[in-house]
Design a protein around this motif. Sequence first.
Motif, mmCIF file in Angstrom:
data_model
loop_
_atom_site.group_PDB
_atom_site.id
_atom_site.type_symbol
_atom_site.label_atom_id
_atom_site.label_comp_id
_atom_site.label_asym_id
_atom_site.label_seq_id
_atom_site.Cartn_x
_atom_site.Cartn_y
_atom_site.Cartn_z
ATOM 1 N N SER A 58 -1.508 -1.694 9.106
ATOM 2 C CA SER A 58 -2.758 -1.070 8.704
ATOM 3 C C SER A 58 -3.251 -1.591 7.365
ATOM 4 C CB SER A 58 -2.575 0.452 8.613
ATOM 5 O OG SER A 58 -2.119 0.974 9.847
ATOM 6 N N MET A 59 -4.546 -1.922 7.324
ATOM 7 C CA MET A 59 -5.221 -2.272 6.078
ATOM 8 C C MET A 59 -6.281 -1.216 5.809
ATOM 9 S SD MET A 59 -5.813 -6.365 6.483
ATOM 10 C CE MET A 59 -4.740 -7.375 7.521
ATOM 11 N N CYS A 119 -2.295 -1.689 1.959
ATOM 12 C CA CYS A 119 -1.816 -2.313 3.195
ATOM 13 C C CYS A 119 -0.387 -1.850 3.466
ATOM 14 C CB CYS A 119 -1.846 -3.839 3.091
ATOM 15 S SG CYS A 119 -3.484 -4.553 2.879
ATOM 16 N N PHE A 120 -0.140 -1.331 4.671
ATOM 17 C CA PHE A 120 1.193 -0.876 5.038
ATOM 18 C C PHE A 120 1.488 -1.205 6.491
ATOM 19 C CE2 PHE A 120 0.733 2.067 1.423
ATOM 20 C CZ PHE A 120 1.980 1.930 0.828
ATOM 21 N N ASP A 121 2.736 -1.603 6.730
ATOM 22 C CA ASP A 121 3.279 -1.606 8.083
ATOM 23 C C ASP A 121 3.978 -0.265 8.238
ATOM 24 O OD1 ASP A 121 4.805 -1.850 10.405
ATOM 25 O OD2 ASP A 121 5.101 -3.997 10.128
ATOM 26 N N HIS A 122 3.348 0.642 8.996
ATOM 27 C CA HIS A 122 3.888 1.987 9.155
ATOM 28 C C HIS A 122 4.985 2.060 10.211
ATOM 29 C CE1 HIS A 122 0.781 3.643 6.586
ATOM 30 N NE2 HIS A 122 -0.173 3.163 7.361
ATOM 31 N N VAL A 141 0.583 2.765 -4.400
ATOM 32 C CA VAL A 141 -0.677 3.496 -4.486
ATOM 33 C C VAL A 141 -1.065 3.971 -3.089
ATOM 34 C CG1 VAL A 141 -2.039 1.370 -4.238
ATOM 35 C CG2 VAL A 141 -3.084 3.412 -5.233
ATOM 36 N N LEU A 142 -1.492 5.225 -2.999
ATOM 37 C CA LEU A 142 -1.888 5.799 -1.717
ATOM 38 C C LEU A 142 -3.297 6.382 -1.755
ATOM 39 C CD1 LEU A 142 1.432 7.656 -0.768
ATOM 40 C CD2 LEU A 142 0.623 5.451 0.087
ATOM 41 N N THR A 143 -3.982 6.188 -2.869
ATOM 42 C CA THR A 143 -5.335 6.699 -3.006
ATOM 43 C C THR A 143 -6.312 5.544 -3.197
ATOM 44 O OG1 THR A 143 -5.054 6.973 -5.392
ATOM 45 C CG2 THR A 143 -4.558 8.880 -4.004
ATOM 46 N N PRO A 202 4.812 -1.956 2.283
ATOM 47 C CA PRO A 202 3.571 -2.590 1.814
ATOM 48 C C PRO A 202 3.588 -4.083 2.117
ATOM 49 C CG PRO A 202 5.041 -2.212 -0.034
ATOM 50 C CD PRO A 202 5.698 -1.576 1.166
ATOM 51 N N PHE A 203 2.416 -4.658 2.277
ATOM 52 C CA PHE A 203 2.363 -6.100 2.527
ATOM 53 C C PHE A 203 1.120 -6.713 1.911
ATOM 54 C CE2 PHE A 203 0.253 -4.275 6.291
ATOM 55 C CZ PHE A 203 -0.905 -5.029 6.365
#
Length: 238
Positions: A124-125, A116-119, A202-204, A166-167
Amino acid sequence: MTEIRATDPSSWKTGPITPPLLHHATFMTLDVNAMVEFYELVCGMHPVYYGHDAAWLTNDLANHRIALLKLPGTVPPINKPHSAGLHHTAFEYATFDQWLDNYERLAAIGLEPHICFDHGMTMSMYYADPDGNGVEIQVDNFRDWGMSKEWMWASQEFAADYIGAPFDPAKLVEARRAGLSPDEIHERTYARQYVPEGYVPVLTFPDPWPDRIAADPTLLDGVPAPDAAPEHVLEPQG
């Protein structure tokens, strides 16, 4: 093409004057049924055509947005999370509340996002489908593609960190129930006020294939070729 550029630069065009629009993505898979079930559950996609070895799905007026093919010779990927290729597809909600409601619906049946990221331009989840492909469910923070595109192009924040903050989505649910507006939640999220406890970057996505192969080693043989030439129309699922 190189010769044209070198001898006649005025004839070189960097792209079409009228570009085509992105229409759909196609996945090779070993389990059409599991993939159809996932994309229906997470993204509201329904099959326009559904056969034993293929399906075409949509969730809007297009004839399809995702295609799934179980082609002869298809084998499991090796080291899926770190192999070059597609990282994820993305689906966008029109409003923050629709986006957050979708998270709660899926969390209630035990399906949680892996990332989960606020880009900055979107919140975005990211979920993982049964084959280990990422699926982003997002909402535009500007509620305007022109504005979010300009922010990506011009902002120092995005240039310095295009991943973002991240959130923990459960914390966003709490904030919304406490009366905070979507803009306030975005501002606090981007300021890293809702980072998950014990967060590890983590990005994968997790690799489902070792467990699947251990349970069914015949997957390594790949999809067998049909005994005869395939029919033009596949037999639909019952």
